[in-house]
Motif scaffolding. Structure first.
Motif, PDB file in Angstrom:
ATOM      1  N   VAL A   2       0.504  -9.561  -6.865  1.00 15.06           N
ATOM      2  CA  VAL A   2       0.486  -8.113  -6.753  1.00 15.06           C
ATOM      3  C   VAL A   2       1.878  -7.523  -6.924  1.00 15.06           C
ATOM      4  N   THR A   3       2.890  -8.179  -6.419  1.00 16.97           N
ATOM      5  CA  THR A   3       4.240  -7.667  -6.573  1.00 16.97           C
ATOM      6  C   THR A   3       4.999  -8.493  -7.600  1.00 16.97           C
ATOM      7  N   ALA A  15       2.274  -4.074  -9.649  1.00 23.22           N
ATOM      8  CA  ALA A  15       1.024  -4.811  -9.480  1.00 23.22           C
ATOM      9  C   ALA A  15       0.584  -5.217 -10.889  1.00 23.22           C
ATOM     10  N   ARG A  26       7.836  -1.183  -7.066  1.00 22.12           N
ATOM     11  CA  ARG A  26       7.117  -2.457  -7.052  1.00 22.12           C
ATOM     12  C   ARG A  26       6.163  -2.479  -8.239  1.00 22.12           C
ATOM     13  N   GLU A  41       0.511  -2.290   2.001  1.00 25.80           N
ATOM     14  CA  GLU A  41       1.851  -1.857   2.431  1.00 25.80           C
ATOM     15  C   GLU A  41       1.778  -0.784   3.522  1.00 25.80           C
ATOM     16  N   GLN A  86      -4.548  -1.414  -4.193  1.00 26.65           N
ATOM     17  CA  GLN A  86      -4.737  -2.366  -3.099  1.00 26.65           C
ATOM     18  C   GLN A  86      -3.397  -2.736  -2.460  1.00 26.65           C
ATOM     19  N   ALA A  87      -2.367  -2.903  -3.289  1.00 27.61           N
ATOM     20  CA  ALA A  87      -1.038  -3.216  -2.760  1.00 27.61           C
ATOM     21  C   ALA A  87      -0.525  -2.069  -1.889  1.00 27.61           C
ATOM     22  N   ASN A 118      -5.101  -3.103  -8.692  1.00 26.28           N
ATOM     23  CA  ASN A 118      -4.255  -3.947  -7.851  1.00 26.28           C
ATOM     24  C   ASN A 118      -3.132  -3.147  -7.210  1.00 26.28           C
ATOM     25  N   ALA A 119      -2.609  -2.152  -7.916  1.00 22.39           N
ATOM     26  CA  ALA A 119      -1.562  -1.293  -7.341  1.00 22.39           C
ATOM     27  C   ALA A 119      -2.112  -0.528  -6.139  1.00 22.39           C
TER      28      ALA A 119
END
Length: 165
Positions: free
Chosen positions: A9-10, A72, A70, A91, A86-87, A83-84
């Motif tokens: 993800v990162t 994703a 960051r 966070e 979800q990240a 995915n971004a």
């Protein structure tokens, strides 16, 4: 058949830092106890990485935690965007008590958890059915709690409305 494994993800440690680029979405959150202070979440437009042919979606959390861009990753731009989100949810989880979103209740910042799809469509559909059943059951409970009650009182049919307290 399972979907292709997702990238982290990162960003990787050896990956170069990329700018946020064109912002496609933003959310402002009020920081509790700091007057009108705001935290801002900004999501950049997903872009293709020429070296891997995969996509990355940059994002930044301003006013919360480390304020750096960051990334994703995903097989395509849509997966990178998902995915971004979800990240961002992950966070923000540790800051949920300190932030308020105008569109949500206390502790709810508007980033829902998605169902895992790494185990293939059969398993994902099973989870979707479970969530659907629980949602329907909860909705029926809410409807029942707000339905008027019809009773026979003194030979007459009377409708009693439940209190919403």
């Amino acid at each position: 058949m399972a979907t292709r494994a997702k990238r982290p993800v990162t960003k990787k440690k050896d990956a170069q830092s990329r700018p946020l680029g064109t912002v496609i979405a933003e959310r402002s959150l009020t920081i509790v106890g700091q007057g009108d202070s705001l935290a801002r979440i900004r999501v950049g437009k997903p872009r293709k990485d020429r070296a891997t042919n995969d996509y990355f979606c940059p994002f930044i959390l301003l006013g919360v935690g480390e304020q750096k861009v960051r990334q994703a990753w995903g097989i395509d731009s849509m997966q990178a965007l998902q995915n971004a989100l979800q990240a961002i949810r992950i966070e923000l989880a540790s800051h949920a008590d300190d932030l308020r979103w105008e569109g949500g209740q206390d502790g709810w910042l508007g980033f829902s958890q998605t169902l895992p799809d790494l185990f293939g469509p059969k398993f994902t559909r099973r989870l979707e059915r479970l969530v659907g059943r629980e949602t329907d059951r909860f909705a029926r409970t809410l409807e029942a709690a707000n339905q008027p009650i019809k009773r026979l009182v003194g030979g007459k049919r009377v409708t009693i409305t439940k209190s919403r307290h």
